[in-house]
Design an enzyme around this catalytic site. Structure first.
Site, mmCIF file in Angstrom:
data_model
loop_
_atom_site.group_PDB
_atom_site.id
_atom_site.type_symbol
_atom_site.label_atom_id
_atom_site.label_comp_id
_atom_site.label_asym_id
_atom_site.label_seq_id
_atom_site.Cartn_x
_atom_site.Cartn_y
_atom_site.Cartn_z
ATOM 1 N N SER A 471 0.853 -1.185 0.000
ATOM 2 C CA SER A 471 0.000 0.000 0.000
ATOM 3 C C SER A 471 0.888 1.233 0.000
ATOM 4 O O SER A 471 2.054 1.179 0.403
ATOM 5 C CB SER A 471 -0.894 0.004 1.240
ATOM 6 O OG SER A 471 -1.540 1.253 1.408
ATOM 7 N N TYR A 484 -2.090 -0.686 10.390
ATOM 8 C CA TYR A 484 -2.182 -0.976 8.960
ATOM 9 C C TYR A 484 -0.898 -0.574 8.232
ATOM 10 O O TYR A 484 -0.328 -1.351 7.460
ATOM 11 C CB TYR A 484 -3.380 -0.243 8.359
ATOM 12 C CG TYR A 484 -3.593 -0.513 6.897
ATOM 13 C CD1 TYR A 484 -4.204 -1.677 6.463
ATOM 14 C CD2 TYR A 484 -3.185 0.411 5.931
ATOM 15 C CE1 TYR A 484 -4.404 -1.927 5.104
ATOM 16 C CE2 TYR A 484 -3.372 0.174 4.583
ATOM 17 C CZ TYR A 484 -3.984 -0.991 4.184
ATOM 18 O OH TYR A 484 -4.181 -1.236 2.838
#
Length: 601
Positions: A471, A484
């Protein structure tokens, strides 16, 4: 007198016979059921028929497989004198003698590599072989006639691009000039080069040398120099104008071939109207380094051109069958496993590989969703697709899945570790259980996939590719995404480390870093430290924001396929992901300042 000698059984279980033709004896080996379609594999230079042993063993499960040592190679005898004994006309005589012996009443399917492909182009373009060949698979060996026309067209109408192509292929063909020198090649092969050749193949081409090359290599290479001397100059200067293939042709092009430019085949459709093209990320000696993929493509092509009732009908069948995707030449027939494939980026990626003709294993915790993805993948273009349910964070479950996939579908060629979950909230609101859930899926799921399926790739020794979906959060800090972002940063570094470790085994590793992509991860993401009602509100608002951004997962899937084709290391996908990547490298202070901002939730 020409004819067939006595049969015998070789040490590897093959049935051997000797075929007499033109004053020489050819050693012919056969595997499999003679009642099945016959596949004839022709070796190149400086090889013997054993170069095909790995491919032959795989094909023999379905076909009658025939190998023979070309005259002067392996256990076949050499013509006397050598000069003039290796012309394409005489090699065609040999081929027809072998075919008449092993398949007198049925056309054969021809496969050639290197000089085996060069001479096979002669077989499929001369009139006297019509009706004896059903299909031809060519790899790493052009027709000398086509090559001659290719050179003449570029010399007669030179442009900077065409001149560059000529110079490029000229540099790759350095060994052809050397083989035309008197006596020197023979001295080299019977001396130091012959002794060092296995080590050279292993070091440069990554060719396993357990049972190959054979002890006949020095004499094979010395005799084989006459293949070049008897044919190359004459055909390149005076190429045949009627060298049209009268059978369906499958061209397999190794993209890393050090001896042949891919540009040589730019005009091939003109000479082979019934043409299917494949690209393979490998070097020159693909029969030894990529036997699984070759066997799969050869099997597919042979089956299509044997069951359709003859070459004409079969050609139509094969030409319509390749998937329509832009990377069909690269991924056709390969086995691709995608985790998190029930929705979002995973589903789009599975569909993209299906459109490119790959076989797809769609994996997700949602069994029904994985099955739906597999069903749709087959409709889109995958020759086969399967849905499998697994928790990627469960090591034993992943081990069991890998064993099932290997046993039932084969070793994975491309692994896409995409499964992931979202979690937002401050560090102190994120509990230990929250951390475990995020790391189990986002990090340990990737680790399990890389370790278990990556080990299978390395043990097979035929290359592959691993894609880890990270990501932009991997390099873009945020006060709202500590868990995350940490998991994705770990995935990014794992990918970089693994890429370095596996580079020498022809296994690529890519990290894909999307930004804001319109998927359902926002509907399932958790927000730490808030009530259930606030959780619902934030999910709804984040879904609306991602929807307004409206960056489709299909674009991420395209980036995944490009990353594999180009063997890219780190791929930021969306504009914001690319901008953050640049800022992390050149203006990290500004990125840290942005990280302090409160998210709009």
């Amino acid at each position: 007198m020409d004819g067939t000698g006595n049969d015998s059984t070789g040490n590897d279980g093959a049935r051997e016979r000797w075929v007499r033709t033109g004053g020489i004896e050819l050693c012919v080996a056969e595997w499999g059921d003679a009642a099945q379609p016959t596949v004839v594999l022709v070796h190149g230079y400086p090889d013997s028929k054993e170069v095909w042993s790995e491919v032959a063993a795989r094909l023999a499960e379905r076909f009658h497989v025939v190998l023979y040592d070309v005259r002067g190679h392996g256990r076949s005898t050499a013509p006397v004198p050598l000069r003039g004994g290796f012309t394409l006309e005489k090699l065609t005589d040999d081929f027809l003698a072998v075919v008449d012996a092993v398949s007198p009443d049925r056309p054969v399917h021809l496969v050639g590599h290197d000089w085996g492909s060069v001479q096979s182009w002669e077989f499929v373009t001369v009139k006297r072989t019509e009706g004896r060949i059903a299909s031809f698979t060519s790899m790493s060996g052009p027709s000398l006639d086509h090559f001659g026309h290719w050179i003449k067209e570029r010399m007669s109408r030179p442009t900077p691009r065409r001149v560059g192509q000529l110079l490029g292929q000229g540099a790759k063909s350095w060994y052809v000039y050397m083989l035309h020198t008197p006596a020197l090649p023979e001295l080299a092969w019977r001396g130091p080069l012959g002794k060092q050749w296995p080590k050279i193949l292993q070091r440069i081409e990554k060719v396993p040398t357990v049972d190959y090359p054979t002890s006949s290599l020095p004499s094979d290479a010395a005799h084989g120099a006459w293949l070049y001397r008897d044919n190359v100059r004459a055909r390149l200067l005076r190429p045949r104008p009627d060298a049209y293939a009268h059978v369906p042709v499958q061209l397999i092009t190794p993209t890393g071939d050090a001896f042949l430019s891919e540009r040589l085949y730019d005009d091939l459709g003109r000479w082979a109207p019934q043409l299917v093209r494949r690209a393979l990320p490998a070097k020159h000696w693909v029969p030894r380094t990529r036997p699984d993929q070759l066997a799969a493509w050869i099997s597919e092509f042979v089956t299509a051109n044997d069951d359709a009732g003859g070459p004409a009908g079969a050609a139509l069948m094969v030409r319509e069958s390749p998937a329509p995707g832009p990377y069909a030449e690269r991924f056709g027939g390969q086995l691709v496993l995608v985790t998190g494939a029930a929705s979002g980026i995973g589903r789009a990626t599975a569909f993209a590989f299906a459109e490119a003709g790959a076989r797809v294993v769609a994996v997700d915790l949602d069994a029904e969703g994985a099955a739906r993805t597999a069903d749709m993948a087959r409709l889109i273009g995958a020759p086969a697709a399967w849905g499998e349910a697994v928790d990627v964070g469960d090591e034993q479950a992943m081990e069991k899945l890998a064993g099932k996939v290997a046993a039932e579908y084969g070793i994975v060629d491309v692994l896409v570790n995409n499964a992931g979950i979202g979690l937002s909230g401050s560090f102190f609101d994120t509990t230990s259980e929250d951390w475990r859930k995020v790391l189990d899926v986002n990090l340990w799921g990737v680790i399990h996939g890389c370790r278990i399926f990556g080990r299978q790739m390395t043990e097979r020794g035929q290359g592959g590719h691993i894609v880890n979906v990270a990501s932009a959060a991997a390099y873009q800090p945020s006060r709202a995404l500590p868990a995350y972002s940490t998991s994705k940063a770990a995935v990014l570094m794992l990918s970089e480390c693994l890429r370095a470790e596996l580079a020498g085994q022809d296994i690529g590793v890519s990290a894909i870093c999307p930004g804001l992509v319109n998927t359902n991860i926002t509907a399932t993401a958790r927000f730490a430290g808030v009530s259930d009602e606030e959780q619902k509100r934030r999910r709804k608002k984040s879904s609306r924001l991602y929807g307004l951004r409206n960056y489709p997962p299909e674009k991420v899937a395209d980036a995944v396929l490009r990353a594999v084709v180009r063997n890219q290391a780190v791929v930021p996908v969306t504009p914001e992901a690319r901008s953050a990547r640049l800022m992390s490298r050149f203006t990290p202070g500004a990125l840290r300042a942005i990280a302090r901002l409160e998210p709009p939730l």
